[in-house]
Each structure stands twice: as structure tokens, then as C-alpha cells.
Design a protein around this motif. Sequence first.
Motif, short mmCIF file in Angstrom:
data_model
loop_
_atom_site.label_atom_id
_atom_site.label_comp_id
_atom_site.label_asym_id
_atom_site.label_seq_id
_atom_site.Cartn_x
_atom_site.Cartn_y
_atom_site.Cartn_z
N ALA A 94 -9.94 6.29 32.00
CA ALA A 94 -9.41 5.61 30.82
C ALA A 94 -8.05 6.15 30.39
N THR A 98 -5.01 4.18 28.17
CA THR A 98 -4.77 4.71 26.83
C THR A 98 -3.34 5.20 26.69
N VAL A 102 -0.51 3.83 24.07
CA VAL A 102 0.16 4.71 23.12
C VAL A 102 1.67 4.69 23.33
N TYR A 167 -6.47 -6.09 30.43
CA TYR A 167 -5.47 -5.05 30.63
C TYR A 167 -4.76 -5.33 31.93
#
Length: 181
Positions: A94, A98, A102, A167
Motif C-alpha cells: 500500500a 499512499t 500524499v 487507482y
Amino acid sequence: MLRYLVGRTVWAGMLVVGITFVMYVLFFLAPGNGLALSGAFAREASLTDAGSNQADTSSRPLTEYVEFLGYLVRGDLGTSWVTGDSVTWLIGQAVPATASLVLGGFLLWMTVALLVGVRSAMRPRGPTDRLGNAFVLFGMSAHPLWLGLLLAWLFGFVVGWLPIQGYCDLLRPNAGSECGG
């Protein structure tokens, strides 16, 4: 600078120990089967050893917590109860998504902040400055989850510029997928 970094690192370590201890105490004091609750922090080997003797598991809570901290320091977070995979491996899977989320949010917010800041600085206390201040105050005050849902609704449903779900890895897109072409 080195003293500051060491101090922050020590503080972070104390914070991790404090949070894990509070969570351990909450799991240990929660009503129900003591073996099942202590299993959240115990290893599989200690669960099978103590499976027939529940008093053994509940009589050594501090030892069990120290063992858990030892596994945590080594990076062994155990096995997922749902998939059976290593939790460390699942977290590693992950991390790229992530990190891109960010980084993308940071770059977008910095771009908007710089544009609003430069425009506001050109005419202090003017209408653009006041509107920019209100925009920044709203952005800082809004809860990130609510703001994310609002932006997903705006750019996904209303305007239709972005997809609502999924995604797409921009560095290594899958061939044949919507984003990989």
C-alpha cells in the motif's frame, strides 16, 4: 539540529510505546474470551501453546506485551487474519499508492497556495486578498475526509474531469487497463 532530531526520535518512540500500551490494556480489559482478545497482540505459537490453558495467557500480560514490542521493533507485525498474508508485506503493497496520493495532494495544495499567496500579495487588503484569505481559512478548517469527498463529488460527478474510484499507477501503468492504454 542533531539534538532536535534525537529529541524528536526519542519522543516518537515514547509515543509508539504509549499508544501500543493503551491499546493493549484496552484489548486486555475488554469483556469476552481472554484468549481471543490477547491473540490480537500474541504470536500464533503462544496462542497454540496457551490454547488449552486460558489462565496461562491472562496471567502473563506484561510478558506478552514485551514480546509484542520485540516483534514490532523487528518489523514483524504478524499475519493478517483475513488474507493470511504478512501484515508487513500488505503495508508495503500500500505504500506506493499512499505515497503518490500524499505527494500529489502536497503538490496540488502548494501550487494553489503559491498562486493564492502571490495574487493576494499583489493587492493587500483588496477583494482578491480577502477572497484568498477566506479560501485558505476554509481549506485549513475543513476536515480532510469531508473535503476529499466534496472534491471527488465536484470533479467526478459534477464536472466529470476525474474518475470517482480506482487507482492508476502513473509510473508503471498496467497494459490493457484504462490508464495503461
